[in-house]
Scaffold this motif. Structure first.
Motif, PDB file in Angstrom:
ATOM      1  N   MET A  21       0.946 -15.338  -8.236  1.00  0.00           N
ATOM      2  CA  MET A  21       0.614 -14.083  -7.557  1.00  0.00           C
ATOM      3  C   MET A  21       0.829 -14.336  -6.065  1.00  0.00           C
ATOM      4  O   MET A  21       0.092 -15.115  -5.439  1.00  0.00           O
ATOM      5  CB  MET A  21      -0.848 -13.683  -7.798  1.00  0.00           C
ATOM      6  N   CYS A  25       0.380 -12.500  -3.519  1.00  0.00           N
ATOM      7  CA  CYS A  25      -0.498 -11.873  -2.525  1.00  0.00           C
ATOM      8  C   CYS A  25      -1.550 -12.847  -2.016  1.00  0.00           C
ATOM      9  O   CYS A  25      -2.067 -12.684  -0.911  1.00  0.00           O
ATOM     10  CB  CYS A  25      -1.175 -10.643  -3.105  1.00  0.00           C
ATOM     11  N   TYR A  46       3.041  -4.553  -5.606  1.00  0.00           N
ATOM     12  CA  TYR A  46       1.726  -5.122  -5.310  1.00  0.00           C
ATOM     13  C   TYR A  46       0.707  -3.996  -5.353  1.00  0.00           C
ATOM     14  O   TYR A  46       1.056  -2.815  -5.335  1.00  0.00           O
ATOM     15  CB  TYR A  46       1.691  -5.816  -3.946  1.00  0.00           C
ATOM     16  N   SER A  47      -0.559  -4.382  -5.426  1.00  0.00           N
ATOM     17  CA  SER A  47      -1.605  -3.360  -5.401  1.00  0.00           C
ATOM     18  C   SER A  47      -2.850  -3.889  -4.707  1.00  0.00           C
ATOM     19  O   SER A  47      -3.134  -3.542  -3.573  1.00  0.00           O
ATOM     20  CB  SER A  47      -1.920  -2.897  -6.827  1.00  0.00           C
ATOM     21  N   CYS A  48      -3.598  -4.786  -5.390  1.00  0.00           N
ATOM     22  CA  CYS A  48      -4.924  -5.145  -4.871  1.00  0.00           C
ATOM     23  C   CYS A  48      -4.884  -6.081  -3.666  1.00  0.00           C
ATOM     24  O   CYS A  48      -5.808  -6.093  -2.863  1.00  0.00           O
ATOM     25  CB  CYS A  48      -5.743  -5.809  -5.979  1.00  0.00           C
ATOM     26  N   LYS A  49      -3.840  -6.891  -3.560  1.00  0.00           N
ATOM     27  CA  LYS A  49      -3.731  -7.929  -2.518  1.00  0.00           C
ATOM     28  C   LYS A  49      -4.899  -8.913  -2.567  1.00  0.00           C
ATOM     29  O   LYS A  49      -5.244  -9.524  -1.568  1.00  0.00           O
ATOM     30  CB  LYS A  49      -3.639  -7.304  -1.117  1.00  0.00           C
ATOM     31  N   GLY A  64      -5.400 -10.873  -5.663  1.00  0.00           N
ATOM     32  CA  GLY A  64      -5.212 -11.779  -6.793  1.00  0.00           C
ATOM     33  C   GLY A  64      -5.957 -11.360  -8.037  1.00  0.00           C
ATOM     34  O   GLY A  64      -6.286 -12.202  -8.878  1.00  0.00           O
ATOM     35  N   ILE A  65      -6.233 -10.066  -8.177  1.00  0.00           N
ATOM     36  CA  ILE A  65      -6.975  -9.656  -9.375  1.00  0.00           C
ATOM     37  C   ILE A  65      -6.238  -8.644 -10.245  1.00  0.00           C
ATOM     38  O   ILE A  65      -6.648  -8.395 -11.363  1.00  0.00           O
ATOM     39  CB  ILE A  65      -8.384  -9.099  -9.033  1.00  0.00           C
ATOM     40  N   CYS A  66      -5.157  -8.041  -9.761  1.00  0.00           N
ATOM     41  CA  CYS A  66      -4.541  -6.979 -10.576  1.00  0.00           C
ATOM     42  C   CYS A  66      -3.274  -7.425 -11.305  1.00  0.00           C
ATOM     43  O   CYS A  66      -2.880  -6.812 -12.284  1.00  0.00           O
ATOM     44  CB  CYS A  66      -4.223  -5.763  -9.705  1.00  0.00           C
ATOM     45  N   GLY A  67      -2.611  -8.435 -10.835  1.00  0.00           N
ATOM     46  CA  GLY A  67      -1.405  -8.934 -11.497  1.00  0.00           C
ATOM     47  C   GLY A  67      -0.117  -8.245 -11.069  1.00  0.00           C
ATOM     48  O   GLY A  67       0.970  -8.615 -11.517  1.00  0.00           O
ATOM     49  N   SER A  68      -0.182  -7.245 -10.196  1.00  0.00           N
ATOM     50  CA  SER A  68       1.021  -6.475  -9.842  1.00  0.00           C
ATOM     51  C   SER A  68       2.090  -7.311  -9.155  1.00  0.00           C
ATOM     52  O   SER A  68       3.263  -7.024  -9.261  1.00  0.00           O
ATOM     53  CB  SER A  68       0.688  -5.332  -8.889  1.00  0.00           C
ATOM     54  N   CYS A  69       1.701  -8.314  -8.401  1.00  0.00           N
ATOM     55  CA  CYS A  69       2.676  -9.038  -7.568  1.00  0.00           C
ATOM     56  C   CYS A  69       3.186 -10.307  -8.236  1.00  0.00           C
ATOM     57  O   CYS A  69       3.768 -11.158  -7.567  1.00  0.00           O
ATOM     58  CB  CYS A  69       2.063  -9.370  -6.217  1.00  0.00           C
TER      59      CYS A  69
HETATM   60  S1  FES Z   1      -1.349  -7.576  -5.600  1.00  0.00           S
HETATM   61 FE1  FES Z   1      -2.859  -7.730  -7.119  1.00  0.00          FE
HETATM   62  S2  FES Z   1      -2.614  -9.753  -7.853  1.00  0.00           S
HETATM   63 FE2  FES Z   1      -1.300  -9.618  -6.185  1.00  0.00          FE
END
Ligand code: FES
Length: 321
Positions: A306, A308, A268-271, A273-278
């Motif tokens: 996502m 997060c 995860y990264s941004c928490k 819903g904008i980065c796509g990591s999760c």
């Molecule tokens: S942590 Fe970035 S979209 Fe979920």
């Protein structure tokens, strides 16, 4: 792809409260390539991670440049970047990802920026110039002394014969841009891009009704909030397919936080819903998508989500975790 350890090679004052940070490999050399509109997630030393658009030209292969607008009312990412990060510091940065791609073969592109939303659009301007494609820029800010890159973009537009318009509605005599005007008298198959505050994006999307959706592109800086109509006001259950464990997600909790609380490792990264990591595969159940990463079609497929920010419409979700 592995995270990158990048050195802050330069910090520049671009406008009141806006600094750019130039990030390079400590040993020099080329970074992973990116396309105009891409962003990176910067992991800050205090445990925060923030997404920032790359604002330099994609052809500049040895550095990433991000622009950070200081907002003391935000959750602390921009204050950390402005107050703590210094030239020579090392930052952990994700490889570039792109949720706001430029359609490079469009006959004409209209780029509309609100505030710090100029950052990805500046990269697009440079890319379109490299391709010798037609573009125009509309740049709105409350006050001119808060706006970055104005002289540079004005000069570039003038030298290349491109149309650039600047609106500073908080300055004496300043004008407000009427968004619906952006769509009038444009060549066929023009693509329209908007990046800025949520209110501007909503107005843009409303004004763009009637234009083919494939020609409308927006970049959000903050995730949506769960709607009041969510089917899961009372919470829901998440089953982790690998272990069969069933977790309760209470109202106000995120799936990500509940899963992390069990010790299961998740990216995860941004928490927000904008980065796509999760992004996580959905095996069963119906998610309520609240992210800004998946396209409408991807959301309708309901086979990933996502975790997060998105929630559940069904009483239980089975996730590939
Ligand atoms: S942590 Fe970035 S979209 Fe979920």
């Amino acid at each position: 792809m592995n995270q990158l350890a990048l050195r802050v090679a330069a910090i520049r004052y671009e406008a009141q409260r806006i600094h750019t940070f130039e990030l390079r490999l400590p040993e020099g050399g080329e970074l992973p390539p990116f396309d105009a509109g891409a962003h990176v997630n910067v992991h800050l030393g205090n445990g925060l991670a923030r997404s920032y658009s790359l604002t330099n030209a994609p052809s500049q292969r040895d550095c990433y440049v991000i622009g950070v607008n200081l907002d003391r009312k935000s959750r602390g990412g921009s204050a950390y970047m402005h107050d703590k990060v210094r030239v020579g510091d090392m930052l952990t940065v994700s490889p570039p990802a792109n949720n706001f791609p430029l359609m490079e073969n469009a006959p004409h592109s209209v780029l509309i920026a609100g505030g710090i939303g100029i950052t990805p659009l500046r990269s697009m301007v440079y890319r379109l110039e490299e391709l010798n494609r037609s573009w125009e820029l509309i740049y709105c800010f409350r006050q001119r002394h808060h706006a970055a890159f104005v002289e540079e973009l004005e000069a570039l537009g003038r030298s290349k014969g491109r149309r650039t318009r600047f609106y500073f509605d908080g300055d004496a005599g300043g004008r407000r841009f009427e968004l619906h005007g952006a769509f009038d008298n444009q060549p066929e198959n023009t693509h329209f891009y908007c990046c800025g505050p949520t209110s501007m994006l909503s107005a843009f999307e409303t004004a763009a009704k009637g234009i083919e959706p494939a020609r409308i592109h927006v970049e959000h800086f903050a995730g949506r909030q769960a709607s009041d109509e969510t089917a899961t006001q009372g919470g829901f259950k998440v089953r982790l397919a690998a272990s069969g464990r069933v977790l309760d997600v209470a109202p106000g909790q995120s799936i990500l936080d509940v899963v992390l609380g069990t010790g299961v490792r998740v990216s995860y990264s941004c928490k927000e819903g904008i980065c796509g990591s999760c992004e996580t595969r959905v095996i069963d159940g119906t998610p309520e998508h609240l992210d800004l990463v998946l396209s409408e079609r991807q959301q309708q497929a309901n086979d990933r989500m996502m975790i997060c920010c998105s929630r559940s419409k069904s009483a239980e979700l089975v996730l590939d975790l």
